[in-house]
Design an enzyme around this catalytic site. Structure first.
Site, short mmCIF file in Angstrom:
data_model
loop_
_atom_site.label_atom_id
_atom_site.label_comp_id
_atom_site.label_asym_id
_atom_site.label_seq_id
_atom_site.Cartn_x
_atom_site.Cartn_y
_atom_site.Cartn_z
CG LEU A 111 7.82 6.39 10.48
CD1 LEU A 111 6.31 6.36 10.78
CD2 LEU A 111 8.93 7.14 10.53
CB CYS A 129 2.45 -3.62 14.49
SG CYS A 129 3.05 -2.19 15.52
CB CYS A 150 0.49 3.67 16.12
SG CYS A 150 1.73 4.25 15.03
CG ASP A 196 -2.08 -0.89 1.59
OD1 ASP A 196 -2.84 -1.35 -0.02
OD2 ASP A 196 -1.99 -1.28 2.39
#
Length: 391
Positions: free
Chosen positions: A32, A197, A101, A12
């Site tokens: 990141l 995550c 986040c 994506d």
């Protein structure tokens, strides 16, 4: 514009970066680094921010011919997302780390650094749309409702939206993969990341136990008030949970039981039958507006899970600024509305704003009042008008 394209290493964000270049922007790719000790390889579709992901992002940037950098965000991520996640569970609430986040890292720390370095905006691979409305940029649902991520972006304010691009909002996921393959991206068939995550094995309870230790407590039946079992930490349970209770249903009249509330101060978990689980009134704090702040009462749609059903509701704003609170009355009860989760409000496809659930329960309604009826003192004129898009 000079744009930072956040590149996770997935399909994506790769296509999002390429679309920003085609739109004529000067693009720099940024990955990141969120983990202090990044793993070498992903575990299938779980986890993110591995060395492999950084390598995938760099290869896409090389193919696009754009500069690429890795920005270390491990410290703010640990503080604002991971530590917040642990503290919320320890307090008996159920947080959504993806919203935190987006609020604190991707559209605060990342955007702030990008602006400080002279960039104009940040682009990500989220499935959502930005629409120019009468009062500025608006956040809308994506065309692909199966992938719509407007819920987890419901914490963005109007200043952040003014500096954000979501190039994939008008496209379906299969089309994105086809486009990635046509562009020769090796990540075209890479599995999507899912779950939390930073908990790569998906075992949230086990992960929390490692950090908080075992804390023996009682499981109490709401109906009888009896102690029917035990647990090793109330932090491992969430409202609406059915599996993993460790109870013999035959000892509880054969009916399934669900977690109805978590009492952190006494380390007790309460369970009950399905009829005790529904909530049609939600109070929320930490209110965030995706545009001008609303006031008064309004008929809106409400959603309490990332891919949950949108339920017609009446939302009332009480207070202003940082003291604002939401009281949302749903037309139909919803199961599993837990303190700590986010409730996101919609006007058509437009995201109006969000709040963190502080309390959920049954509303006291007058018998003669139709459920979901429009209140006489409602003031829809106070809600900024919107331009809708199809979804």
């Amino acid at each position: 514009m000079r744009v930072v394209a956040a590149m996770s290493g997935g399909v994506d964000s790769a296509v999002a970066a390429s679309r920003m270049i085609e739109a004529g922007h000067e693009v720099v790719g940024v990955h990141l680094a969120l983990a202090k000790n990044a793993k070498t390889l992903r575990e299938g579709a779980r986890g993110c921010c591995t060395i492999e992901d950084a390598g995938d992002a760099r290869r896409v940037a090389d193919r696009l011919g754009i500069p690429f950098y890795v920005w270390d965000m491990a410290t703010p991520f640990a503080r604002d997302v991971v530590e917040d996640f642990v503290a919320e569970y320890q307090a008996g609430r159920t947080p959504n780390p993806c919203l935190r986040c987006n609020e604190k890292i991707k559209f605060a720390a990342l955007l702030d650094k990008a602006l400080a370095l002279g960039f104009d905006a940040v682009a990500t691979g989220h499935y959502a749309q930005i629409v120019e409305g009468p009062h500025g940029r608006e956040l809308h649902r994506a065309v692909d409702m199966a992938k719509d991520q407007s819920y987890v972006l419901g914490v963005l304010d109007e200043e952040q939206l003014a500096r954000a691009f979501f190039p994939l909002g008008d496209t379906t996921k299969p089309q994105i993969r086809e486009e990635a393959a046509e562009r020769g991206f090796a990540v075209a068939k890479k599995p999507d990341s899912h779950d939390i995550c930073f908990i790569s094995d998906g075992d949230t309870r086990g992960w929390l136990t490692q950090r908080l230790g075992e804390q023996e407590g009682e499981i109490v039946d709401e109906g009888s008030g009896e102690v029917v079992g035990g647990h090793h930490g109330a932090y491992g349970f969430t409202v609406g949970q059915r599996r993993g209770l460790g109870l013999d249903r035959s000892d509880l009249d054969g009916q399934p039981r669900y977690v109805t509330r978590v009492e952190a101060e006494t380390n007790r978990v309460f369970i009950g039958t399905a009829d005790l689980l529904g909530a049609d009134e939600i109070e929320a704090d930490h209110v965030r507006w995706c545009g001008p702040a609303a006031s008064g009462r309004h008929r809106l749609g409400a959603q309490i899970r990332a891919h949950g059903e949108e339920i017609p509701a009446t939302a009332e704003v009480r207070g202003e600024g940082s003291d604002a609170r939401l009281v949302v009355r749903l037309d139909s009860a919803v199961r599993g509305a837990a303190p700590g989760q986010s409730i996101v409000l919609y006007d058509g496809t437009r995201v109006v704003g969000s709040g963190t659930i502080a309390r959920a329960g049954r509303a006291a309604r007058a018998p003669s009042a139709p459920v979901g009826g429009k209140p006489a003192d409602e003031s829809p004129a106070r809600l900024p008008p919107t331009r809708r898009t199809s979804a």
